[in-house]
Design an enzyme around this catalytic site. Sequence first.
Site, PDB file in Angstrom:
ATOM      1  CD  GLN A  78      -1.766  -6.178 -33.605  1.00 25.28           C
ATOM      2  OE1 GLN A  78      -0.777  -6.070 -32.914  1.00 25.28           O
ATOM      3  NE2 GLN A  78      -1.735  -5.136 -34.754  1.00 25.28           N
ATOM      4  CG  HIS A  79      -1.925  -9.970 -37.416  1.00 22.47           C
ATOM      5  ND1 HIS A  79      -1.647  -8.653 -37.858  1.00 22.47           N
ATOM      6  CD2 HIS A  79      -1.223 -10.423 -36.587  1.00 22.47           C
ATOM      7  CE1 HIS A  79      -0.448  -8.313 -37.326  1.00 22.47           C
ATOM      8  NE2 HIS A  79      -0.103  -9.144 -36.379  1.00 22.47           N
ATOM      9  CG  ASP A 255      -2.597  -8.574 -29.409  1.00 18.36           C
ATOM     10  OD1 ASP A 255      -1.846  -7.694 -30.023  1.00 18.36           O
ATOM     11  OD2 ASP A 255      -2.546  -9.602 -29.340  1.00 18.36           O
TER      12      ASP A 255
END
Length: 492
Positions: A78-79, A255
Site C-alpha cells: 500500500q501507499h 495487501d
Amino acid sequence: MADASSRPVLVAGVDSSTQSCKVVVRDARTGELVRSGSARHPEGTEVHPSAWWDAYLEAVEAAGGLDDVSALSVGGQQHGMVVLDADGEVVRPALLWNDTRSAGAATDLITELGERRGGSGEQAWADAIGTVPVASLTVTKLRWLAGAEPENAARVAAVCLPHDWLTWQISGAGGVPGGARDLSAITTDRSDASGTGYFSGTTDEYLPELLDLALGEGASERVSLPRVLGPAERAGVVERDGDAGSLVLGPGAGDNAAAALGLGMVAGDVAVSIGTSGVVSAIAVEPSADGSGLVAGFSDATGAFLPLACTLNASRVLDGAARVLGVDHDELSRLALSAPAGADGLVLVPYLEGERTPNRPDATGTLHGLTLGTMDPAHLARASVEGMLCALADGLDALVAQGAVASRVVLIGGGARSQAVREIAPQVFGVPVEVPEPGEYVADGAARQAAWVLSGAQGPPEWTATDGATEVYDAPATPVVRDQYAAVRDLV
C-alpha cells in the site's frame, strides 16, 4: 479424453509486495492450490516500477504460466507513490510505503488542514479520510515531491499505487506488453485508495482539496487519478492468442485487505500479523475516525472497513532477544515457556526501532524490573515475547475503542511460528487465538477476489485459500502482564 467442461476453472492471485512478487494459481471453485511461483524485488525504499513488471513475468513463468487461467487479481504493497507524465512514462522511481523522507511533509499537512478547519489538524484528517497522515501515506510523498523536486511535480499527469500500475500493465493499457498507454484506463479499488490520504472510504470519493494541499493548487484539475472499482468489478479483459482465451482482471486490493479476504475474515474477526512490523486489523461495518492516529481507518476488499493499527517492532524483537541470548528461535521459545507469566516483574518495552503505535519515532527499548532473580535467559525470553505481544494488544485495544469487535483473533506472520508466541498470545489478548498454516494470504486473497469477479456472484466464494489445519490456542487471561506493561510503557 476428459471433456473440457470437466476441467477445473483456474484463477490467479498476485502479491506484489515490498520484497517480492508471488503468484498463486488456484481452483476457482474449491480454492485448492494448483501451483505457484515467486521472484524477488530490488531492495531499497524507492524502486522503478519496471522492476515490478520484470518480477511479475519471472514469477508467472515460475508458476507455470497463465495460459489456462481465466481470471487474475493483484494485491499490492500500500501507499507507494507512482507518478506518470502525460505520455504514461514514470516521472521518477516510486517511493515505497517505508520511505520516511516525507515525515516532515506529514507534519506540515496536519498543521495546514487544522488551520483551514479551525481546530485539531489530526482530527480534521481523521474526519476526512479516517487516518492521520504519517510518512507512509501517498499524500505525504506527493507533498514531499512538490517541495523537493518541483520540476518532477510539474510533470505529473497521473498518480497511482503499485497494484494499480501493475494491473494497468497486465491489461495492456500501460504500454509494457505493447500498445499505447492510456492513463484513463488506470483503476484501483477502495481498499488501496483508502490508504492514499486523499480518498474517503466513507463516501467512496476522492477529496480534491487534500490532493491540492499536497501537490499544489489546481492539481486535482490537471492530475488523473485511478477509477475506483467496486469489490467485484472487472478492471478489464485481456484477449489472448490461440487457445488461451481471455483473461479477466479483478480490481485488486491493498495487501492487508487482500490478506483479510484470503483468510476469509468477516465482521468480528481480528488478524494479528507478526512480521517485520506488527499489524492488527479488523473487519468493521462502520468507518473509524481516530484523531489520536493510533488507528488507521482503511477500507476492506468487500465493501466494509478495515481499521488497522501498526507497530514497528514485531518479529525482530524476537530476533534481537535470540541474538542477545545466543540461541535459536526454538530455544528462545522453550526458555520463554519455562518462565512464569509476567516474568516475575521483568518487563520489556520493545520500542527497539522507535514506534508508530504509539507515535514515538525516537524512542528506544527499555527493560524494567531487573533483579537477581530475573536476570537470567528464561525471564528475558519471556519478557521479550510478552512485551511484543503487549504492544500488539495495545493496538487491539485501540481498534476496540473505535468500535471494532474481537470475537475471533487469527495469528499469522513469521512470528506466529513461535510456540511461545502461540501459547502466550491468548493470555495477553484475553481471547483464544487461531493459527492457520503459513500461507501466501495476500496472493490467496487476490485469487479469491479473481474467482468472485469471474463468477459474478453477490459475494466471494466460500473458500479461504488456506492449506492445512488451523490450530486453536486458549488459556486464561493473565491481567498482570498487561498491567505491568501499562505501568512502564510511557517511561521512555
